[in-house]
Design an enzyme around this catalytic site. Structure first.
Site, PDB file in Angstrom:
ATOM      1  N   ARG A 171     -15.559 -11.615   0.869  1.00 21.58           N
ATOM      2  CA  ARG A 171     -15.526 -11.653  -0.781  1.00 21.58           C
ATOM      3  C   ARG A 171     -15.249 -13.242  -0.949  1.00 21.58           C
ATOM      4  O   ARG A 171     -14.451 -14.407  -0.070  1.00 21.58           O
ATOM      5  CB  ARG A 171     -13.870 -11.058  -0.921  1.00 21.58           C
ATOM      6  CG  ARG A 171     -13.999 -11.321  -2.589  1.00 21.58           C
ATOM      7  CD  ARG A 171     -12.678 -10.739  -2.879  1.00 21.58           C
ATOM      8  NE  ARG A 171     -11.007 -11.221  -2.083  1.00 21.58           N
ATOM      9  CZ  ARG A 171     -10.105 -12.199  -2.956  1.00 21.58           C
ATOM     10  NH1 ARG A 171     -10.849 -13.277  -3.613  1.00 21.58           N
ATOM     11  NH2 ARG A 171      -9.338 -11.681  -1.987  1.00 21.58           N
ATOM     12  N   ARG A 193     -14.218 -18.516   3.020  1.00 19.55           N
ATOM     13  CA  ARG A 193     -13.660 -18.083   3.925  1.00 19.55           C
ATOM     14  C   ARG A 193     -13.529 -17.778   5.018  1.00 19.55           C
ATOM     15  O   ARG A 193     -12.441 -18.236   6.235  1.00 19.55           O
ATOM     16  CB  ARG A 193     -12.332 -16.950   3.338  1.00 19.55           C
ATOM     17  CG  ARG A 193     -11.348 -17.376   2.710  1.00 19.55           C
ATOM     18  CD  ARG A 193     -10.778 -16.008   1.824  1.00 19.55           C
ATOM     19  NE  ARG A 193     -10.070 -16.687   0.824  1.00 19.55           N
ATOM     20  CZ  ARG A 193     -10.013 -16.036  -0.670  1.00 19.55           C
ATOM     21  NH1 ARG A 193      -9.604 -15.017  -0.226  1.00 19.55           N
ATOM     22  NH2 ARG A 193      -9.143 -17.160  -1.368  1.00 19.55           N
ATOM     23  N   GLU A 252     -12.382 -23.599  -5.750  1.00 19.34           N
ATOM     24  CA  GLU A 252     -12.361 -22.700  -3.676  1.00 19.34           C
ATOM     25  C   GLU A 252     -13.911 -22.942  -3.180  1.00 19.34           C
ATOM     26  O   GLU A 252     -14.802 -22.796  -3.609  1.00 19.34           O
ATOM     27  CB  GLU A 252     -11.650 -21.774  -4.139  1.00 19.34           C
ATOM     28  CG  GLU A 252      -9.922 -21.570  -5.293  1.00 19.34           C
ATOM     29  CD  GLU A 252      -9.849 -20.659  -5.167  1.00 19.34           C
ATOM     30  OE1 GLU A 252      -9.582 -19.577  -4.569  1.00 19.34           O
ATOM     31  OE2 GLU A 252      -8.683 -20.381  -6.405  1.00 19.34           O
ATOM     32  N   HIS A 278      -5.494 -11.344   4.902  1.00 20.71           N
ATOM     33  CA  HIS A 278      -5.755 -11.425   3.604  1.00 20.71           C
ATOM     34  C   HIS A 278      -6.330 -10.011   2.692  1.00 20.71           C
ATOM     35  O   HIS A 278      -5.596  -9.459   1.658  1.00 20.71           O
ATOM     36  CB  HIS A 278      -6.525 -12.291   3.290  1.00 20.71           C
ATOM     37  CG  HIS A 278      -6.091 -12.758   2.084  1.00 20.71           C
ATOM     38  ND1 HIS A 278      -4.592 -13.067   1.063  1.00 20.71           N
ATOM     39  CD2 HIS A 278      -6.845 -12.881   0.848  1.00 20.71           C
ATOM     40  CE1 HIS A 278      -4.815 -12.917   0.002  1.00 20.71           C
ATOM     41  NE2 HIS A 278      -5.913 -13.335  -0.337  1.00 20.71           N
ATOM     42  N   HIS A 304      -7.539 -14.989   5.311  1.00 16.30           N
ATOM     43  CA  HIS A 304      -6.920 -15.802   4.796  1.00 16.30           C
ATOM     44  C   HIS A 304      -6.950 -17.526   5.874  1.00 16.30           C
ATOM     45  O   HIS A 304      -6.092 -17.161   6.537  1.00 16.30           O
ATOM     46  CB  HIS A 304      -6.216 -15.641   4.218  1.00 16.30           C
ATOM     47  CG  HIS A 304      -6.300 -16.591   2.990  1.00 16.30           C
ATOM     48  ND1 HIS A 304      -5.597 -18.522   2.662  1.00 16.30           N
ATOM     49  CD2 HIS A 304      -6.348 -16.902   1.467  1.00 16.30           C
ATOM     50  CE1 HIS A 304      -5.803 -18.837   1.545  1.00 16.30           C
ATOM     51  NE2 HIS A 304      -6.495 -18.126   0.946  1.00 16.30           N
TER      52      HIS A 304
HETATM   53  C1  SIN Z   1      -5.900 -18.110  -2.422  1.00 16.79           C
HETATM   54  O1  SIN Z   1      -5.381 -18.441  -3.775  1.00 16.79           O
HETATM   55  O2  SIN Z   1      -6.479 -18.669  -1.840  1.00 16.79           O
HETATM   56  C2  SIN Z   1      -5.892 -16.633  -2.662  1.00 16.79           C
HETATM   57  C3  SIN Z   1      -7.385 -16.485  -4.010  1.00 16.79           C
HETATM   58  C4  SIN Z   1      -7.892 -15.077  -3.286  1.00 16.79           C
HETATM   59  O3  SIN Z   1      -7.350 -14.585  -2.681  1.00 16.79           O
HETATM   60  O4  SIN Z   1      -9.593 -15.199  -3.869  1.00 16.79           O
END
Ligand code: SIN
Length: 480
Positions: free
Chosen positions: A364, A268, A110, A328, A221
């Site tokens: 985060r 993010r 990610e 988020h 997010h």
């Molecule tokens: C996500 O699946 O994008 C959220 C996971 C997270 O908040 O770290």
């Protein structure tokens, strides 16, 4: 009624803490409504686990990079170094982790991660699966529909909690209280959080003159599905981008690379800001283009997202998903030390999203939050077992302040608008000042306790943002 330990909240942090508290202790877990109405249940991406001992250094580096180098390095070290043991515990407990046909654990990538190191369960159902697993194996008592409306505090000790149940208010006493109540999602007009996440306990902390730290650091997010009217938005996991989903505009232009060379997989805060800026500046809309996936591959890897989007009438993966950022996660929270002890208190603890020990810094890293709940939930249990504190028998009066008054709902929505428009992804000094005035006026009104607690937290967020003069991580100030 006296317990050894009361845990406020039944998300991953509270439940994993309970798992590690010995059965001879009298433990009570309180949750506001149904246990699954928590942020853990809605988490999709997965759990970050250092990919072997050699990866710990790089996981620490990625976490600190995402956090704009403002993290507490010791907290980050604890998180990463404990991750492998956590994985072993989950495997030992037969938690269902996705594996390939050769029985090898599948790892996802990610935003902000240098390598693939995120384990998942039932594709995009990690939070739901983990929560169900922990509830199924729970050995302590859980009360639902038990809303904590005050902490019973005197000097540097907590003696219990005041709880609003379906039909009465009661005080419940305890030797130790652990706060695991989640973040502040309910303050925002658009968010990804469970609807129970409303920041009440943060407000109670302020009322008792305890400290909240880093409250201006709020994570938005980048990719939630926007074509629904409700405040809680359907998350489109970052793992979708990790597996090949690309962010495009109306004309299929992949504009994120204009903002950061990592494109869809930048941290993010960067991706959210880029989408926000681009859409506003060029009157464009943003989408996730799923052309990298076959229908079967998408359905297998992201069964919950597939089901949800299909139920909204989208033809997946053929249709582009209309997206925008939404609130988020709160990096800020109740100030506590690395043993999870709330600053200035002997037997009060904070774990998970509601806590702040500096772990996440200004932003985060993706999928570090379930790991945080597991690691620090377990540490809280150890701290309590080793401290052996017992409180004297005490009786506190019930807090009879009216919880809700006529007109509160309308003001709650005004507050959500203010927070979304003026304390969101990009802030201005004048916007923050006007938000502060709005909140202060509402605080003077004839309002119920629950709204007052929210307003106190909103005020704290705004003043923290005004005190943070420079843009850093998730706190982004536009010069006027
Ligand atoms: C996500 O699946 O994008 C959220 C996971 C997270 O908040 O770290």
């Amino acid at each position: 009624m006296k317990y050894d330990v009361i845990i406020i909240g039944a998300g991953v942090a509270g439940l994993y803490c309970a798992k590690h508290l010995p059965q001879n202790l009298k433990v009570l877990i309180l949750c506001k409504e149904q246990p699954w109405e928590c942020n853990t249940f809605y988490a999709q991406g997965g759990i970050t686990i250092a990919n072997g001992k050699d990866d710990i250094k790089l996981h620490i580096k990625d976490t600190i990079n995402a956090g704009s180098n403002t993290n507490n390095i010791n907290a980050v070290r604890i998180l990463s170094e404990n991750s492998i043991e956590i994985l072993n515990e989950l495997l030992q407990d037969n938690f269902n982790i996705d594996k390939d046909k050769d029985n090898k654990i599948l790892l996802a990538k990610e935003g902000g991660h240098s390598i693939s190191r995120i384990i998942h369960s039932n594709g995009d159902g990690t939070g739901r699966m983990l929560h169900t697993h922990l509830i199924k194996n729970l050995k302590h008592t859980l009360w639902k529909n038990a809303n904590v409306i005050d902490l019973l505090i005197e000097d540097d000790k907590v003696y219990g909690v005041c709880v609003s149940t379906k039909n009465k208010l009661i005080n419940i006493y305890a030797n130790n209280v652990i706060i695991a109540s989640g973040g502040v999602g309910g303050l925002f007009k658009y968010h990804t959080n469970a609807y129970t996440i409303s920041s009440d306990i943060h407000g109670i902390i302020l009322e008792h003159n305890l400290s909240l730290n880093d409250m201006e650091m709020l994570q938005f997010h980048p990719t939630v599905f926007i074509n629904t009217t409700n405040a809680r938005k359907q998350l489109i996991s970052e793992a979708v981008r990790g597996d090949g989903g690309i962010v495009v505009d109306n004309d299929n232009n992949r504009f994120l690379f204009d903002y950061d060379k990592r494109g869809e997989l930048a941290p993010r805060d960067i991706v959210s800001r880029a989408i926000f800026d681009y859409c506003n500046k060029y009157s464009q809309k943003a989408y996730i283009n799923l052309s990298a996936f076959s229908k079967k591959a998408f359905q297998n890897r992201f069964p919950n997202i597939y089901r949800q989007l299909t139920s909204y009438g989208l033809d997946i993966p053929k249709d582009k998903i209309p997206i925008f950022p939404a609130f988020h996660y709160s990096m800020g929270g109740i100030t506590c030390d690395l043993d999870t002890r709330v600053l200035g208190m002997k037997n009060l603890y904070a774990i998970g999203e509601c806590a702040n020990n500096g772990l996440h810094g200004a932003n985060r890293l993706a999928s570090n939050s379930l790991l945080e709940g597991l690691v620090f939930g377990k540490i809280a249990a150890k701290s309590i077992v080793s401290s052996n504190i017992s409180t004297n028998q005490r009786h506190f009066p019930i807090n009879n302040e009216v919880l809700q008054k006529e007109g509160d709902l309308k003001l709650k929505n005004v507050l959500r608008d203010i927070m979304w428009n003026k304390v969101g992804i990009a802030r201005t000094k004048s916007g923050l000042n006007s938000a502060l005035s709005g909140v202060e006026v509402m605080l003077l009104g004839n309002i119920g306790r629950l709204l007052r607690l929210r307003l106190l937290v909103a005020k704290k967020i705004i003043t923290s943002a005004l005190n943070q003069k420079n843009s850093i991580g998730a706190h982004y100030l536009i010069k006027e």
